[in-house]
Scaffold this active site. Structure first.
Site, mmCIF file in Angstrom:
data_model
loop_
_atom_site.group_PDB
_atom_site.id
_atom_site.type_symbol
_atom_site.label_atom_id
_atom_site.label_comp_id
_atom_site.label_asym_id
_atom_site.label_seq_id
_atom_site.Cartn_x
_atom_site.Cartn_y
_atom_site.Cartn_z
ATOM 1 N N LYS A 107 5.815 6.806 1.421
ATOM 2 C CA LYS A 107 7.055 7.577 1.938
ATOM 3 C C LYS A 107 6.337 8.872 2.409
ATOM 4 O O LYS A 107 5.815 9.510 1.738
ATOM 5 C CB LYS A 107 7.904 7.865 0.608
ATOM 6 C CG LYS A 107 9.171 8.859 0.926
ATOM 7 C CD LYS A 107 9.687 9.116 -0.265
ATOM 8 C CE LYS A 107 11.035 10.250 -0.153
ATOM 9 N NZ LYS A 107 11.377 10.752 -1.176
ATOM 10 N N GLY A 168 17.065 19.950 -5.105
ATOM 11 C CA GLY A 168 17.545 20.850 -6.245
ATOM 12 C C GLY A 168 18.699 21.645 -5.955
ATOM 13 O O GLY A 168 19.045 22.547 -6.846
#
Length: 186
Positions: A107, A168
């Site tokens: 990734k 977040g």
């Protein structure tokens, strides 16, 4: 529907998908960051995850053992290049992961923006091109932009992993409409 097997593998079913030449029955990709190794192993076994991500730069857990010991045989590792700020850094981290025995899946995360943690799409395309040419199965994390997604596919990405919301932010899927376009077009 899939049948869970004690080893963490999932019995084949009609609902499978293929990535990088491998067939998977589970769509659950387990992130291993910040979890104790026993929790990772239990999550893989209990949930039937067939892909586990790991941040190569954060692999030193200060615990007995290694993340590689906690992931059962047959589960595909998906190391990420978290912490990379340039394409060259991402490539270096991916090569290190391969040498550590994590395989060819990666990734790609290239993030220069420390405040919002938004992916750098241009550097991500560069890293994808370099890694795909070396035989990696590249899954780039990108800001959802149709033209960039097309460039990533042209560069050799096996799939694209678009940002759903700022990391977040706890805001849910805020880029839904852009992701829908990528699904339709890519």
């Amino acid at each position: 529907m899939t049948e869970h097997i004690a080893s963490g593998a999932v019995a084949p079913s009609a609902d499978t998908w293929t990535l990088g030449g491998k067939e998977f029955a589970s769509r659950f990709i387990l992130g291993s960051g910040k979890f104790r190794l026993d929790v990772v192993r239990a999550a893989v076994e209990d949930a039937g995850a067939q892909i586990v991500t790991l941040a190569v730069r954060r692999a030193n857990t200060n615990q007995e053992g290694s993340i590689l010991d906690a992931v059962p045989e047959g589960v595909t590792l998906l190391p990420n290049t978290s912490g990379a700020r340039t394409a060259e850094e991402a490539v270096r981290i991916a090569r290190l992961a391969r040498e550590l025995g994590c395989g060819d899946f990666v990734k790609v995360e290239v993030i220069r923006d420390a405040r919002y943690l938004l992916p750098d799409n241009a550097e991500t395309v560069r890293a994808t091109d370099m890694l795909a040419s070396e035989g990696f199965t590249v899954l780039p994390y990108m800001y959802p932009d149709l033209n960039v997604a097309r460039d990533l596919v042209s560069a050799g990405a096996a799939a694209v992993m678009p940002l759903g919301a700022p990391i977040g932010s706890n805001r849910g899927l805020v880029t839904r409409d852009f992701i829908r376009i990528l699904i339709e077009e890519i």
